[in-house]
Scaffold this active site. Structure first.
Site, PDB file in Angstrom:
ATOM      1  N   ASP A  19       0.849  -1.199   0.000  1.00  0.00           N
ATOM      2  CA  ASP A  19       0.000   0.000   0.000  1.00  0.00           C
ATOM      3  C   ASP A  19       0.883   1.246   0.000  1.00  0.00           C
ATOM      4  OD1 ASP A  19      -2.557  -1.513   0.504  1.00  0.00           O
ATOM      5  OD2 ASP A  19      -1.429  -2.071   2.293  1.00  0.00           O
ATOM      6  N   ARG A 274       6.646 -10.189  -5.414  1.00  0.00           N
ATOM      7  CA  ARG A 274       5.319 -10.500  -4.854  1.00  0.00           C
ATOM      8  C   ARG A 274       4.394  -9.299  -4.980  1.00  0.00           C
ATOM      9  NH1 ARG A 274       6.880 -10.288   1.640  1.00  0.00           N
ATOM     10  NH2 ARG A 274       5.996  -8.220   2.001  1.00  0.00           N
ATOM     11  N   GLY A 275       3.164  -9.425  -4.435  1.00  0.00           N
ATOM     12  CA  GLY A 275       2.258  -8.292  -4.290  1.00  0.00           C
ATOM     13  C   GLY A 275       2.040  -7.515  -5.566  1.00  0.00           C
ATOM     14  N   GLU A 276       2.255  -6.218  -5.506  1.00  0.00           N
ATOM     15  CA  GLU A 276       2.001  -5.375  -6.675  1.00  0.00           C
ATOM     16  C   GLU A 276       3.238  -4.575  -7.108  1.00  0.00           C
ATOM     17  OE1 GLU A 276      -1.804  -3.423  -6.973  1.00  0.00           O
ATOM     18  OE2 GLU A 276      -0.910  -1.658  -7.912  1.00  0.00           O
ATOM     19  N   ASP A 277       3.840  -3.863  -6.164  1.00  0.00           N
ATOM     20  CA  ASP A 277       4.891  -2.947  -6.599  1.00  0.00           C
ATOM     21  C   ASP A 277       6.173  -3.663  -7.025  1.00  0.00           C
ATOM     22  OD1 ASP A 277       5.628  -0.170  -7.040  1.00  0.00           O
ATOM     23  OD2 ASP A 277       7.125  -0.525  -5.490  1.00  0.00           O
TER      24      ASP A 277
HETATM   25  O1  TRH Z   1       4.650  -6.023   0.574  1.00  0.00           O
HETATM   26  P1  TRH Z   1       3.727  -6.534  -0.467  1.00  0.00           P
HETATM   27  O2  TRH Z   1       3.308  -7.918  -0.302  1.00  0.00           O
HETATM   28  O3  TRH Z   1       2.505  -5.615  -0.535  1.00  0.00           O
HETATM   29  C1  TRH Z   1       1.176  -5.819  -0.837  1.00  0.00           C
HETATM   30  C2  TRH Z   1       0.342  -5.724   0.378  1.00  0.00           C
HETATM   31  O4  TRH Z   1       0.226  -7.002   0.950  1.00  0.00           O
HETATM   32  C3  TRH Z   1      -0.980  -5.179   0.017  1.00  0.00           C
HETATM   33  O5  TRH Z   1      -1.892  -5.191   1.070  1.00  0.00           O
HETATM   34  C4  TRH Z   1      -1.522  -5.889  -1.169  1.00  0.00           C
HETATM   35  O6  TRH Z   1      -2.654  -5.267  -1.523  1.00  0.00           O
HETATM   36  C5  TRH Z   1      -0.538  -5.810  -2.301  1.00  0.00           C
HETATM   37  O7  TRH Z   1       0.702  -6.352  -1.923  1.00  0.00           O
HETATM   38  C6  TRH Z   1      -1.017  -6.470  -3.550  1.00  0.00           C
HETATM   39  O8  TRH Z   1       4.427  -6.408  -1.918  1.00  0.00           O
HETATM   40  P2  TRH Z   1       4.731  -5.177  -2.893  1.00  0.00           P
HETATM   41  O9  TRH Z   1       3.475  -4.657  -3.496  1.00  0.00           O
HETATM   42  O10 TRH Z   1       5.745  -5.660  -3.791  1.00  0.00           O
HETATM   43  O11 TRH Z   1       5.333  -4.038  -1.986  1.00  0.00           O
HETATM   44  C7  TRH Z   1       6.619  -4.087  -1.447  1.00  0.00           C
HETATM   45  C8  TRH Z   1       7.254  -2.719  -1.435  1.00  0.00           C
HETATM   46  O12 TRH Z   1       8.429  -2.741  -0.657  1.00  0.00           O
HETATM   47  C9  TRH Z   1       7.670  -2.240  -2.821  1.00  0.00           C
HETATM   48  O13 TRH Z   1       7.420  -0.859  -2.962  1.00  0.00           O
HETATM   49  C10 TRH Z   1       9.175  -2.479  -2.844  1.00  0.00           C
HETATM   50  C11 TRH Z   1       9.509  -2.202  -1.411  1.00  0.00           C
HETATM   51  N1  TRH Z   1      10.774  -2.760  -0.918  1.00  0.00           N
HETATM   52  C12 TRH Z   1      11.784  -1.897  -0.566  1.00  0.00           C
HETATM   53  O14 TRH Z   1      11.646  -0.669  -0.703  1.00  0.00           O
HETATM   54  N2  TRH Z   1      12.953  -2.420  -0.048  1.00  0.00           N
HETATM   55  C13 TRH Z   1      13.146  -3.747   0.077  1.00  0.00           C
HETATM   56  O15 TRH Z   1      14.224  -4.172   0.549  1.00  0.00           O
HETATM   57  C14 TRH Z   1      12.100  -4.634  -0.362  1.00  0.00           C
HETATM   58  C15 TRH Z   1      12.305  -6.116  -0.264  1.00  0.00           C
HETATM   59  C16 TRH Z   1      10.923  -4.110  -0.827  1.00  0.00           C
END
Ligand code: TRH
Length: 389
Positions: A19, A274-277
């Site tokens: 998020d 994983r997730g979205e970003d």
């Molecule tokens: O963390 P996520 O699983 O996030 C989500 C949430 O669960 C959310 O509720 C759900 O709706 C969504 O997924 C689909 O995975 P995501 O989306 O990849 O987000 C991780 C963020 O963390 C991304 O912006 C990258 C960042 N990140 C860093 O900045 N540094 C790091 O070392 C890592 C591993 C990730």
């Protein structure tokens, strides 16, 4: 021409980092396009994990021209929202429900947009940019996506410069930064793993017998790995270094800011995201990857995975390679998937490792395709301009 506008981005952190990760990325991308951005964030501690400059004791702060305001029940937060004048454009991230004291100030001068989750499903195109009536105001639904009938993906305008700089210096920096150069040789493949608790990946780590190192940012998966290491014959050498029964290393690294995480993705030969970003970053930075999708009730996530792979298929010109991609993707995301570990590993994972160059070409083709849709930030700006009253 893009006009300078003011934006309020509301982010409620539900779990993990997606998020805030998506909201922060979008805010940075809007600022890059000369927009004036305020973020309202429900919690600062998860934010600090991906942006260490966040001061968790502050109700209001500015980082790289983004004004960040805490949105919780604290007196300072309530007092800011009580007297606020809403911006030209209001972004409600993932239907997070705007606070009442803010809603009270909204007038028809603002354009209110609900930014939805990313999905490759076809219905998204139908709902994109549609309007509803909420709390006495019109609200638009804006969908990121993979086709030109959607809002595109959340990436920055100057991506290519960043990417080429990252590729040049990436691997060396990563190796020395985490001491990996002392453990493995230069020709060892590198695979980053940012996933949820996942038995298939655990079992893969236990059975790999190739010249490869796995890099795992700390979090739910590293904790899971520690918990089950003994059972899977993975030896913990020190707090952050492990080795499997065949001498393959697994290195746990601290979480970094988004920029450094990008660097890790660019530097690795293969990434599990994983997730979205992080899923979007792996694509937009053109890297071979597997997606551990966020699990939903009734297995709704599996349809999303299928629809994504169906779209990605156009960029993979080798049927066997695509079969391995699908097999591994399904195994990673279906806890009850009937898979035989040896088929998974010997047939499909090895096939992937042997065809990384082909997979890299597919990733580049895919990157070109999705970049043509334009950045989510730019598409949002153009949409807001066209909806101006
Ligand atoms: O963390 P996520 O699983 O996030 C989500 C949430 O669960 C959310 O509720 C759900 O709706 C969504 O997924 C689909 O995975 P995501 O989306 O990849 O987000 C991780 C963020 O963390 C991304 O912006 C990258 C960042 N990140 C860093 O900045 N540094 C790091 O070392 C890592 C591993 C990730």
């Amino acid at each position: 021409m893009i006009k300078n506008k003011t934006w309020d981005v509301f982010c409620k952190i539900i779990d993990n980092y997606g998020d805030i990760g998506v909201s922060y990325r979008l805010s940075k991308n809007l600022v890059e396009l000369n927009q004036i951005v305020r973020m309202f964030v429900s919690e600062l501690h998860p934010f600090k994990k991906i942006e260490p400059r966040i001061d968790t004791s502050k109700c209001e702060q500015i980082i790289d021209n983004i004004q960040i305001i805490l949105w919780d029940n604290s007196a300072c937060s309530v007092s800011i929202l009580d007297s606020i004048v809403p911006s030209d454009i209001i972004i409600e991230m993932f239907a997070c429900n705007l606070p009442d004291n803010y809603l009270f100030h909204i007038t028809d001068k603002s354009i209110w947009i609900n930014l939805e989750y990313l999905s490759a499903e076809d219905w998204v195109e139908e709902c994109h940019e549609k309007m509803s009536f909420s709390n006495g105001h019109f609200k638009y639904f804006f969908f990121p996506g993979f086709t030109d009938k959607t809002g595109g993906l959340n990436f920055e305008q100057n991506l290519i410069t960043k990417q080429s700089q990252g590729k040049q210096i990436g691997k060396q920096i990563i190796e020395t930064k985490y001491g990996i150069d002392k453990i493995v040789s230069r020709n060892t493949l590198c695979c980053s793993i940012f996933c949820y608790e996942n038995k298939t990946i655990l079992s893969l780590l236990a059975n790999v017998d190739e010249n490869i190192i796995f890099i795992v940012p700390e979090g739910v998966f590293s904790a899971y790995l520690m918990r089950y290491s003994e059972l899977y014959r993975i030896t913990v050498l020190d707090g952050s270094l492990m080795v499997n029964q065949f001498g393959v290393y697994i290195k746990i690294i601290p979480m970094t800011n988004q920029h450094d995480y990008d660097q890790l993705l660019i530097s690795c030969d293969l990434n599990i995201v994983r997730g979205e970003d992080s899923f979007v970053r792996a694509q937009i930075l053109s890297t071979p990857f597997f997606w551990n999708i966020y699990q939903q009730i009734d297995n709704a996530h599996l349809k999303k995975l299928d629809d994504f792979l169906e779209k990605y298929k156009v960029c993979v010109d080798d049927d066997q390679l695509f079969e391995s991609l699908v097999y591994i993707s399904n195994s990673l995301n279906t806890p009850t998937y009937e898979y035989d570990n040896s088929i998974f590993y010997k047939v499909h994972f090895i096939n992937i490792l042997q065809n990384l160059e082909k997979l890299q070409n597919s990733a580049t083709r895919w990157q070109n395709r999705i970049m043509k849709i334009g950045t989510l930030a730019r598409n949002l700006i153009l949409f807001a301009q066209s909806s101006e009253k």
